[in-house]
Write an enzyme that holds these catalytic residues in place. Structure first.
Site, PDB file in Angstrom:
ATOM      1  N   GLY A  52      47.797 -20.395  98.578  1.00 32.31           N
ATOM      2  CA  GLY A  52      47.106 -21.229  99.570  1.00 32.31           C
ATOM      3  C   GLY A  52      45.609 -20.973  99.530  1.00 32.31           C
ATOM      4  CG  HIS A  53      44.064 -17.121 100.712  1.00 31.89           C
ATOM      5  ND1 HIS A  53      45.174 -16.314 100.735  1.00 31.89           N
ATOM      6  CD2 HIS A  53      43.540 -17.094 101.960  1.00 31.89           C
ATOM      7  CE1 HIS A  53      45.316 -15.817 101.954  1.00 31.89           C
ATOM      8  NE2 HIS A  53      44.339 -16.268 102.728  1.00 31.89           N
ATOM      9  CD  GLN A  61      46.648 -29.814 108.277  1.00 31.85           C
ATOM     10  OE1 GLN A  61      45.527 -30.274 108.098  1.00 31.85           O
ATOM     11  NE2 GLN A  61      47.275 -29.878 109.426  1.00 31.85           N
ATOM     12  CE  LYS A  62      51.039 -20.652 108.101  1.00 30.49           C
ATOM     13  NZ  LYS A  62      50.141 -19.653 107.652  1.00 30.49           N
ATOM     14  CG  ASP A  63      46.307 -20.599 109.959  1.00 30.90           C
ATOM     15  OD1 ASP A  63      47.171 -20.132 110.705  1.00 30.90           O
ATOM     16  OD2 ASP A  63      46.071 -20.130 108.830  1.00 30.90           O
ATOM     17  CG  HIS A 103      48.811 -16.870 100.292  1.00 31.23           C
ATOM     18  ND1 HIS A 103      48.347 -18.163 100.418  1.00 31.23           N
ATOM     19  CD2 HIS A 103      48.758 -16.332 101.537  1.00 31.23           C
ATOM     20  CE1 HIS A 103      48.061 -18.407 101.676  1.00 31.23           C
ATOM     21  NE2 HIS A 103      48.281 -17.306 102.386  1.00 31.23           N
TER      22      HIS A 103
HETATM   23  O1  PAF Z   1      42.401 -18.082 108.437  1.00 34.16           O
HETATM   24  C1  PAF Z   1      41.964 -16.924 108.297  1.00 34.16           C
HETATM   25  O2  PAF Z   1      42.286 -16.202 107.336  1.00 34.16           O
HETATM   26  C2  PAF Z   1      41.016 -16.359 109.322  1.00 34.16           C
HETATM   27  O3  PAF Z   1      41.343 -16.803 110.594  1.00 34.16           O
HETATM   28  C3  PAF Z   1      39.547 -16.638 108.996  1.00 34.16           C
HETATM   29  C4  PAF Z   1      39.254 -18.127 109.000  1.00 34.16           C
HETATM   30  C5  PAF Z   1      39.199 -16.033 107.655  1.00 34.16           C
HETATM   31  C6  PAF Z   1      38.646 -15.998 110.060  1.00 34.16           C
HETATM   32  O4  PAF Z   1      38.835 -14.620 110.113  1.00 34.16           O
END
Ligand code: PAF
Length: 290
Positions: free
Chosen positions: A33-34, A145-147, A31
């Site tokens: 974000g990526h 930053q979401k995670d 999405h």
């Molecule tokens: O944030 C993610 O999508 C996953 O935790 C990651 C960093 C790709 C590790 O599998």
């Protein structure tokens, strides 16, 4: 775009790369974000590598590994259009062959928040991230930053194990109605999707109270809890205001804190967060840019 599925083949490709390499690790189903991570790497690095790997080690047996959304063809089109040079998309057997036996544990930062509900989750995350860094050998690796806890845990691992990579964090990207982008949003029914706006509403409320000089974390947590409870489809997992470095809960906001929450809508658990800064920006990116 080049798609590489084996570690040996990746190492052969990597040997001939002279410039700086950026890694955007993902589990696919991309999405915006990526894509913000990809764009930042395209800006800073000569070559951008994205990985797509749905990492079984970070899912508990009860979690959504088998139904995690996938659309590799679409992901590859998006990455190609964004100028990604290579996608590393290994199989599970390639990353965890028979006899695989090694895991990387960040001991304390992984215990609260996500770790409380998902006790083995970060062991899987740190292990796969270190493996990906060892394979791709990037100068920079990009995380959202979401995670927020994942970001803190990865930074801790990189510091503690002297991993030669810069971790770059990018702000949360939101849908028009404020819901933080997440591959898991596709699990929501229309009613749940509408209800999910309550997360950002609670986060914004915390920001407003803080900006109006509220420094009592207990009062802000209580106000957030009230906002979530007003939404009948939402079930709070946690509402946290914690020291942004240690993730220990605070009573008084006298340092930079991470305000984060996890809320369930049926079987789907969504996250949101914001950082409230009292002093220097430290390691956390600003909402309006890195
Ligand atoms: O944030 C993610 O999508 C996953 O935790 C990651 C960093 C790709 C590790 O599998």
């Amino acid at each position: 775009i080049i798609v590489i599925r084996s570690i040996d083949e990746f190492r052969i490709w990597r040997r001939d790369i002279a410039g700086s390499v950026g890694l955007v690790p993902t589990m696919g189903y991309l999405h915006q974000g990526h894509m913000s991570l990809v764009r930042e790497s395209r800006r800073l690095d000569d070559v951008t590598v994205a990985s797509i790997f749905v990492n079984p080690a970070q899912f508990a047996p009860s979690e959504d590994l088998s139904r995690y959304p996938r659309d590799e063809a679409r992901d590859l089109r998006l990455l190609d259009d964004a100028g990604v040079a290579v996608v590393f998309a290994p199989s599970v057997e390639e990353m965890y062959p028979v006899g695989y036996d090694t895991y990387v544990a960040v001991e304390h930062l992984t215990q609260p928040l996500e770790g409380a509900s998902r006790p083995t989750h970060f062991l899987g995350v740190t292990t796969i991230v270190l493996k990906l860094i060892n394979i791709v050998q990037p100068g920079r690796a990009y995380f959202g930053q979401k995670d927020a806890q994942q970001l803190a845990v990865v930074r801790r691992m990189v510091r503690d194990l002297d991993v030669p990579v810069d971790i770059v964090a990018m702000p949360i990207v939101r849908e028009d109605d404020g819901v933080a982008m997440s591959s898991r949003n596709v699990y929501l029914t229309d009613e749940q999707r509408a209800a999910a706006r309550v997360l950002n509403r609670a986060v914004s409320l915390a920001e407003r109270l803080f900006n109006a000089s509220e420094r009592d974390a207990r009062r802000i947590r209580a106000a957030m809890a009230e906002a979530i409870t007003a939404e009948p489809l939402a079930e709070v997992d946690y509402i946290s205001i914690a020291d942004a470095e240690t993730l220990a809960e605070v009573d008084l906001i006298d340092r930079t804190v991470l305000v984060s929450l996890a809320v369930r809508f049926g079987a789907t658990r969504l996250l949101d967060n914001t950082v409230l800064r009292t002093g220097s920006p430290g390691m956390w990116p600003r909402a309006d840019g890195p």
